[in-house]
Enzyme design. Structure first.
Site, mmCIF file in Angstrom:
data_model
loop_
_atom_site.group_PDB
_atom_site.id
_atom_site.type_symbol
_atom_site.label_atom_id
_atom_site.label_comp_id
_atom_site.label_asym_id
_atom_site.label_seq_id
_atom_site.Cartn_x
_atom_site.Cartn_y
_atom_site.Cartn_z
ATOM 1 N N LYS A 213 0.953 -1.338 -0.038
ATOM 2 C CA LYS A 213 0.079 -0.142 0.017
ATOM 3 C C LYS A 213 0.850 1.234 0.062
ATOM 4 O O LYS A 213 1.886 1.238 0.762
ATOM 5 C CB LYS A 213 -0.822 -0.003 1.304
ATOM 6 C CG LYS A 213 -1.967 1.190 1.058
ATOM 7 C CD LYS A 213 -2.626 1.286 2.453
ATOM 8 C CE LYS A 213 -1.799 2.411 3.406
ATOM 9 N NZ LYS A 213 -1.777 3.749 2.638
ATOM 10 N N GLU A 289 10.592 0.742 10.373
ATOM 11 C CA GLU A 289 11.639 1.724 9.947
ATOM 12 C C GLU A 289 10.912 3.043 10.347
ATOM 13 O O GLU A 289 9.737 3.341 9.647
ATOM 14 C CB GLU A 289 12.169 1.633 8.680
ATOM 15 C CG GLU A 289 13.512 2.413 8.277
ATOM 16 C CD GLU A 289 13.439 3.750 8.045
ATOM 17 O OE1 GLU A 289 13.266 4.671 8.825
ATOM 18 O OE2 GLU A 289 13.145 3.986 6.864
ATOM 19 N N CYS A 323 13.631 10.472 7.408
ATOM 20 C CA CYS A 323 13.741 9.907 8.608
ATOM 21 C C CYS A 323 14.785 10.104 9.553
ATOM 22 O O CYS A 323 14.973 10.237 10.676
ATOM 23 C CB CYS A 323 13.040 8.571 8.633
ATOM 24 S SG CYS A 323 13.953 7.278 7.618
ATOM 25 N N GLU A 420 10.581 14.711 16.700
ATOM 26 C CA GLU A 420 11.008 14.783 15.194
ATOM 27 C C GLU A 420 10.010 15.887 14.582
ATOM 28 O O GLU A 420 8.660 15.738 14.337
ATOM 29 C CB GLU A 420 10.624 13.379 14.521
ATOM 30 C CG GLU A 420 11.159 13.301 12.917
ATOM 31 C CD GLU A 420 10.614 11.793 12.532
ATOM 32 O OE1 GLU A 420 9.984 10.980 12.781
ATOM 33 O OE2 GLU A 420 11.614 11.267 11.869
#
Ligand code: ADP
Length: 520
Positions: A213, A289, A323, A420
């Protein structure tokens, strides 16, 4: 941006317009014009059994270009019942020669797929910049690494060997590394094509079948790749690609009883949720991840101009939507002023704007949601007392562009140092000693990457050994290679992508122990 094959009143979209609607007259392929004067056929359906098909409910959602805020097209949305159909196709394909036949077939198909990516490189790069907003420079890098990654996996496909285990002459023992079965793969919007390639490559090399997806804001390159997958000779049902939303199609994958593994890249919050869903359904294997807040450290003895280049690449590459972005910069006191002044000048010199301009380094943020999240963090930074050194605002009020932003005078408890942000926003601080910086670098629940800049190899290795993260870049940053594994420590996740280690996530070991009868 799109041709008249789809309804011409589907133009500009305000940020808050509804994303989803019934639009069953949408063709399974639409012609999209690219800014370079070319056009291409964009599939819109669900790719199941090597065909584009309509979902059961025939709902579509719109895809926006982040650099213009205009609609590119609609694509069809997969829901639970469509995921079931895709899983059935993948299960049937897993029961075929793909998994158990001569792996030479997988080598051949993966090599062909890598070549097809190269042959379609410019179209793929343009699709990525159109859909995600990233600069063409970044998109071209993604395409090149995608084909290299798939080519590298092709090289492994006929070397997935078990071993013979010696336990004395009463038994013969051997192990096999068998594929898992149907694997669900859920990818994010920051590197749509690259994350698809990182995930498909090891899964296919090891003989699994897939339901993937894409992220709802960036479904286009995955659907274009579907055509290349078919052309490469990958058998029907081996790769199934669906567009859809996390809470519906993503959830259906994470909870599916017949999916044996889910591989996810995205936020830590969603990763946590997926792990829970996997545990509560059929205990499918999980690799994650996730996020990061990676330190990028410059020592007094670094080559300063080289280090500054890495600081720029670390946080402003891909508009900071990375990331492993080096979002916490630490500079030793002896070179702090010099590094800050060169880094600030470099940040202010970055060309931002139309992703299709050849000299633009930073394109648009990927979505309106992302834009507002980043701007909110900038406000929080200012309110909590950090000094805004440069940037801190939108470039224009059209398109989701944000200036490279640097904050100084930060403390470790500020949100912009801990959380983040996933944008072009970085903090910079001074440090004195090696021990101090190792402790500061490790003061985060994340552990995805770190940068170390020094000309002293002993210091580099010592610090690399002591920092708890999955990747340490020394005198470089955001520097990926298809043979080098990538993945997290701590709350940055687990499992590795790329390299030999990525294969481990897609095989399980079977031990066969045979009792022998001695004949005299
Ligand atoms: P972000 O919050 O930055 O959009 P996410 O981690 O939520 O990032 O999204 C990454 C991917 O995860 C996307 O493909 C998204 O559709 C998917 N996703 C989001 N929520 C879920 C969920 N509850 N279950 C499965 N997949 C999800």
């Amino acid at each position: 941006m799109f041709s008249s094959k789809i309804n011409s009143n589907l133009v500009k979209r305000a940020a808050a317009a509804p994303l989803n609607r019934l639009y069953s007259q949408l063709a399974l392929s639409v012609n999209v014009n690219l800014p370079n004067g070319t056009s291409y056929e964009q599939p819109t359906g669900l790719f199941i059994n090597n065909e584009f098909v309509l979902p059961k409910q025939k709902k579509t959602f719109e895809v926006i270009s982040p650099s213009t805020e205009e609609e590119i097209t609609h694509v069809y949305e997969a829901r639970e019942e469509d995921i079931d159909i895709a899983v059935e196709a993948a299960q049937a394909a897993f029961n075929s020669d793909w998994a158990t036949g001569d792996p030479a077939a997988r080598v051949k198909a993966l090599l062909k797929l890598a070549d097809l990516i190269d042959q379609n490189a410019e179209t793929l790069a343009h699709i990525e910049s159109l859909d995600n907003g990233k600069s063409l420079q970044c998109s071209r890098g993604d395409v090149a690494l995608s084909s290299q990654c798939i080519r590298s996996a092709a090289g492994w496909a006929d070397k997935i060997n078990g071993s013979v285990v010696e336990t004395g002459d009463t038994h013969f023992n051997y192990t096999r590394r068998e594929p898992l079965g149907v694997c669900g793969q859920i990818i994010p919007w920051n590197f749509p094509l690259l994350m698809l390639s990182w995930k498909l490559a090891p899964a296919l090399a090891t003989g699994n079948t897939i339901v993937l997806k894409s992220a709802e804001s960036t479904p286009l390159s995955a659907l274009y790749m579907a055509n290349l997958i078919k052309e490469a000779g990958i058998p029907a049902g081996v790769v199934n690609i669906v567009s859809g939303f996390g809470k519906i199609a993503g959830e259906a994958i994470a909870t599916h009883q017949k999916i044996k593994k889910v591989a996810f890249t995205g936020s830590t919050a969603t990763g946590r949720h997926i792990m829970k869903a996997a545990a509560e359904s059929n205990l499918k294997k999980v690799t994650l991840e996730l996020g990061g807040k990676s330190p990028n450290i410059v020592f007094d003895d670094a080559n300063v101009s080289k280090a500054v280049q890495s600081l720029v690449a670390g946080i402003f590459y891909n508009t900071g939507e990375v990331c492993c972005a080096g979002s916490r910069i630490y500079v030793q006191e002896g070179v702090y002023d010099q590094v800050l002044s060169e880094f600030k000048a470099a940040a202010e010199g970055i060309k931002i704007g139309n992703p299709f301009d050849e000299d633009v380094f930073m394109g648009a943020q990927a979505s309106y949601a992302q834009l507002t999240k980043i701007l909110k963090f900038i406000e929080i930074g200012k309110n909590q007392g950090a000094t805004l050194i440069t940037g801190g605002e939108r470039v224009d009020d059209k398109g989701y562009f944000i200036k490279p932003t640097i904050f100084g005078d930060v403390t470790k408890d500020m949100d912009i140092v801990k959380e983040e942000i996933f944008g072009p926003v970085v903090t910079i601080s001074k440090f004195k000693t090696v021990d101090e910086i190792v402790e500061t670098a490790n003061d985060s629940p994340y552990g995805l990457a770190a940068g170390v800049h020094t000309e002293d190899i002993n210091k580099a290795i010592d610090v690399a050994n002591r920092i708890k993260s999955g990747t340490i870049w020394v005198n470089t940053y955001n520097d990926f290679h298809q043979s080098v594994p990538f993945g997290g420590y701590g709350e940055s996740g687990f499992g590795r992508e790329m390299g030999q280690e990525s294969l481990d996530n897609y095989t399980q070991v079977k031990a066969v122990r045979i009792g022998l009868t001695k004949k005299n």
